[in-house]
Structure formats: structure tokens, C-alpha cells
Scaffold this motif. Structure first.
Motif, PDB file in Angstrom:
ATOM      1  N   VAL A 198       0.836  -1.211   0.000  1.00  0.00           N
ATOM      2  CA  VAL A 198       0.000   0.000   0.000  1.00  0.00           C
ATOM      3  C   VAL A 198       0.861   1.248   0.000  1.00  0.00           C
ATOM      4  O   VAL A 198       0.643   2.184  -0.776  1.00  0.00           O
ATOM      5  N   ASN A 199       1.874   1.256   0.884  1.00  0.00           N
ATOM      6  CA  ASN A 199       2.745   2.427   0.966  1.00  0.00           C
ATOM      7  C   ASN A 199       3.524   2.640  -0.324  1.00  0.00           C
ATOM      8  O   ASN A 199       3.788   3.775  -0.727  1.00  0.00           O
ATOM      9  N   TYR A 200       3.895   1.529  -0.968  1.00  0.00           N
ATOM     10  CA  TYR A 200       4.667   1.629  -2.202  1.00  0.00           C
ATOM     11  C   TYR A 200       3.893   2.359  -3.292  1.00  0.00           C
ATOM     12  O   TYR A 200       4.441   3.185  -4.032  1.00  0.00           O
ATOM     13  N   PHE A 201       2.593   2.044  -3.397  1.00  0.00           N
ATOM     14  CA  PHE A 201       1.783   2.650  -4.445  1.00  0.00           C
ATOM     15  C   PHE A 201       1.188   4.002  -4.041  1.00  0.00           C
ATOM     16  O   PHE A 201       0.860   4.821  -4.891  1.00  0.00           O
ATOM     17  N   VAL A 202       1.064   4.251  -2.747  1.00  0.00           N
ATOM     18  CA  VAL A 202       0.441   5.497  -2.287  1.00  0.00           C
ATOM     19  C   VAL A 202       1.481   6.554  -1.946  1.00  0.00           C
ATOM     20  O   VAL A 202       1.324   7.730  -2.283  1.00  0.00           O
ATOM     21  N   GLU A 228       5.350   7.413  -2.401  1.00  0.00           N
ATOM     22  CA  GLU A 228       6.606   7.077  -3.071  1.00  0.00           C
ATOM     23  C   GLU A 228       7.811   7.318  -2.163  1.00  0.00           C
ATOM     24  O   GLU A 228       8.894   6.806  -2.414  1.00  0.00           O
ATOM     25  N   ASN A 229       7.644   8.139  -1.128  1.00  0.00           N
ATOM     26  CA  ASN A 229       8.753   8.447  -0.226  1.00  0.00           C
ATOM     27  C   ASN A 229       8.657   7.655   1.088  1.00  0.00           C
ATOM     28  O   ASN A 229       9.151   8.081   2.123  1.00  0.00           O
ATOM     29  N   SER A 230       7.968   6.532   1.042  1.00  0.00           N
ATOM     30  CA  SER A 230       7.732   5.758   2.266  1.00  0.00           C
ATOM     31  C   SER A 230       8.975   5.034   2.770  1.00  0.00           C
ATOM     32  O   SER A 230       9.004   4.519   3.874  1.00  0.00           O
ATOM     33  N   GLY A 231      10.039   4.998   1.969  1.00  0.00           N
ATOM     34  CA  GLY A 231      11.269   4.342   2.400  1.00  0.00           C
ATOM     35  C   GLY A 231      11.244   2.850   2.136  1.00  0.00           C
ATOM     36  O   GLY A 231      10.781   2.393   1.082  1.00  0.00           O
ATOM     37  N   SER A 232      11.698   2.079   3.121  1.00  0.00           N
ATOM     38  CA  SER A 232      11.795   0.625   2.983  1.00  0.00           C
ATOM     39  C   SER A 232      10.426   0.005   2.711  1.00  0.00           C
ATOM     40  O   SER A 232       9.415   0.419   3.282  1.00  0.00           O
TER      41      SER A 232
END
Length: 408
Positions: A96-100, A102-106
Motif C-alpha cells: 500500500v505504501n509503495y503505491f500510495v 513514493e517516499n515511504s522508504g523501505s
């Protein structure tokens, strides 16, 4: 392939168990100590299982190994299930974080310490329960009393008491004082009849030899002591050198009953007399839907009528479910054992009763009734495979027979 899958699962369990240690402690010596102990334990298991002798069967060494295996790996399996669940959420969260963002880190966040603490806390429950079962629970004998009412109970048997024990499994014992205490409990009941419903040994007649003198001390009740065979008494779970050796062992097992002053019933019945009344005590050899079917109910009951009051001893409760309860000869009370209640479960008397064995046996512990006919399943005197008991304690059953009061 059958060997590879357990190895893969074992590696997975060890990896996840190590993750808990790594998350909760950064001390390299603690982690090294854990790794060394885990490796030594795996080597011990490999040695123990590879050296198992099919011609000997279960021994105190294999009992200890099974107990140790369960003690270590049931908690580790629980830890693995919790951490695998956490990883599913971590992957979902990362996606979810990857697609929402982009600066979510790891992609995967680090493992949460509190989840590892929860996993360790939950794993401690079966660990200490199994440890209790192996040290205290296996000899925590309980006397369970039951009163049963019958309209057609012969008058002179009103108030008669019987004590039932089952599944002695003498080859598993390791504490003579605890067994003597249990025999004292049996004698303290002062029942009119003592009945033993099978499995005097694990496999070999010699397993009972150190315990004969102790069991011979069971008091001689006014109506006698009777017994039947269980599935383990036939010696069918090991490899024998010859059929003659197996047959000799079987004869010796049957003679053990005589040596402890029990009359062994082999597909036969006896008439028990009290005053001017009598009842029929019927004893069959083992009959189990998934085990040996040596029991012959028709032969054992030859000459009896449906109107005769009958107590049946049959080791495996599946016999009652599949043959006895619907038999037109009407067996008033059946006494069984065999299940041990799996030696694991939860019991709150009169409120709640659960064990995994209930998904295999409809009648697995305690009293059951069907159209006025009863079966009582004793939870077992001894223990087998797992050298302990958790929640389902070793049992001495006392049943009082009462004549129903006529109501106007």
C-alpha cells in the motif's frame, strides 16, 4: 518429498523462532547461545528418531523424547504462526505504501517488538502447561463419581457401587509412590465391584512385572474384580521376530490379569449375584472402528435376554457407537476407555469440556446416553506417547447404580 516437507517446515519454524530472540535481544551471546541450543536439540532429535527400534516399541526414552519435542516445538509453532501473520500484514502495508507514498522508504517495516513479546507470551502458555503435564499432571489422579438410575435395575443391586479404571499402560510408569497412592484411592472407595477396561501394557508383558505387587493390592470387593483387553494388549504396534514370539507375549499379557487377581473376560459373560437378584457382566475383546476388531458381542452374550440387566465392558467407545447402542439385546451400561481424552484438553466440570479427540470419537470422556442406554468413557489411569496430562487428568471412576423411584 515426504521427508523434504518436514525439513522445510522445521527450518521455517527455527527461522521465525530466532526472529523473536533477535527482535527482543541484541545481545550477541544470547543469540549465539540460542543457536547452539537449537542445533544440539535438532541433533538429539535426529539421533532419537533414527535409533527408534520397531522391535521394541515405546520406551521411557521415546516417551521423554516425544515430551521434549512437544515442549519445544508447540511453542515455536505458535510463535511462527503469529510472526507469519505479522509478515502478511507487513507485506500488505508495504504494498500500500509503495503505491500510495513514493517516499515511504523501505518496502518492509522492521518487525514490531510488541508483536514478538505477544508471541513469546502466548508460546509460554503451552510450554508451562506441557511442563506441568509431564511433571505433575500425569499422576494427578481424580476420583469422579456418577450416579445412574435404571427402572429395571434388580432390587438387590440398588445402591451398588463399582469402580472403573482403564488404560494402565504400565510401561510408561516411572514413580512407584504415585502408583501406590492411586491404588490407595481405588481402595478408599470401597466399591462392591472393580472393573478394568483394557490396555494393561504398551506392548510387552514384561512392562507390568515391576508393578504386579502394587496392583495386586487392589482390595477384593464383595462382587469381584473383572477385566477385558485393550488394543495395546495384542502387541500389534511393533515388529516381532516371529509369530510365536508375539503369541507368547499375548498369553503372558492375559496371565497378568490373573496375577493381579482380576478375572479376564474374553468374549464371555458372568452372572453377578447379590441377594436373590443377579445381573450380567459382559466382557468383549477389543473392538474399535479404526483398531483391532476381536470383540464378539453375540458370543459374549450368548444365552442372555434383552430383559436381563447388563453391564458391558468394551475398551473402545466406538464399539458402542457402531454396534452396541442399537443392539436389540439392550446393554444398560457400557464401560470403555481407550481415548485418554487425548491427555490434553480443557475441562470445567459441569460447564465445559473440550479436547481435539472429540473430532475423532463422539464419546471420548465421561457419561453419554442414548434411549436409556449409557456409556461411560474413563479418561485413563496411565499415559502413552506424550508422557503427561494437560487438562484431562488420570481418572478413577466410581458409579453408583440406583433403582428409579416410581412416580404416581
Amino acid at each position: 518429498m515426504r521427508g523434504i516437507i518436514p525439513i522445510i517446515l522445521l527450518i521455517l519454524i527455527e527461522i521465525y523462532s530466532y526472529q523473536v530472540v533477535k527482535t527482543l535481544s541484541r545481545n550477541k551471546w544470547i543469540m549465539l547461545f540460542y543457536i547452539i541450543i537449537s542445533i544440539l536439540f535438532i541433533l538429539y532429535l535426529l539421533f532419537a528418531f533414527s535409533s527408534f527400534d520397531r522391535s521394541v516399541g515405546q520406551t521411557k526414552f521415546t516417551l521423554f523424547t516425544i515430551g521434549l519435542f512437544l515442549l519445544v516445538y508447540i511453542p515455536k509453532i505458535l510463535v511462527t504462526l503469529i510472526l507469519v501473520t505479522e509478515d502478511v500484514f507487513r507485506v500488505f502495508e508495504g504494498a500500500v505504501n509503495y503505491f500510495v507514498d513514493e517516499n515511504s522508504g523501505s518496502f518492509l517495516h522492521s518487525r514490531r517488538t510488541f508483536v514478538s513479546k505477544i508471541a513469546l507470551g502466548i508460546a509460554a502458555i503451552p510450554f508451562f502447561s506441557l511442563l506441568y503435564g509431564m511433571t505433575i499432571g500425569k499422576y494427578n489422579f481424580k476420583v469422579i463419581k456418577q450416579t445412574l438410575f435404571f427402572d429395571d435395575l434388580p432390587a438387590d443391586f440398588d445402591g451398588t457401587t463399582l469402580t472403573q479404571i482403564s488404560d494402565i499402560h504400565s510401561g510408561s510408569f516411572d514413580n512407584a509412590e504415585k502408583i501406590k497412592y492411586a491404588i490407595d484411592l481405588i481402595n478408599a472407595q470401597q466399591s462392591d465391584l472393580v472393573l478394568f477396561t483394557g490396555d494393561i501394557v504398551n506392548t510387552h508383558a514384561k512392562e507390568m512385572h515391576p508393578w504386579i505387587a502394587i496392583f495386586k493390592n487392589i482390595h477384593q470387593p464383595v462382587l469381584g474384580k473383572y477385566s477385558v483387553l485393550g488394543n495395546h494388549d495384542y502387541g500389534e504396534y511393533i515388529q516381532w521376530n516371529s509369530e510365536e514370539e508375539k503369541a507368547k507375549n499375548f498369553e503372558e499379557i492375559k496371565d497378568l490379569h490373573r496375577q493381579i487377581d482380576f478375572k479376564l473376560l474374553m468374549n464371555e459373560h458372568v452372572k453377578i449375584k447379590k441377594g436373590t437378584s443377579e445381573l450380567a457382566l459382559v466382557g468383549v475383546e477389543n473392538w474399535g472402528v479404526k483398531f483391532k476388531k476381536a470383540g464378539d458381542l453375540k458370543k459374549a452374550s450368548a444365552g442372555l435376554q434383552p430383559s436381563d440387566f447388563k453391564i458391558l465392558m468394551s475398551h473402545d467407545p466406538s464399539h458402542w457407537e457402531y454396534e452396541v447402542k442399537n443392539d436389540p439385546n439392550h446393554y444398560h451400561l457400557t464401560l470403555s476407555g481407550h481415548t485418554h481424552g487425548l491427555q490434553f484438553g480443557i475441562e470445567i466440570p459441569g460447564i465445559f469440556k473440550w479436547s481435539p479427540v472429540q473430532y475423532i470419537y463422539k464419546q471420548w470422556a465421561g457419561l453419554y446416553e442414548n434411549t436409556g442406554k449409557y456409556i461411560y468413557v474413563n479418561r485413563g489411569f496411565g499415559f502413552h506417547a506424550y508422557p503427561g496430562r494437560v487438562g484431562i487428568m488420570p481418572e478413577i471412576t466410581v458409579i453408583e447404580l440406583k433403582k428409579s423411584k416410581k412416580t404416581v
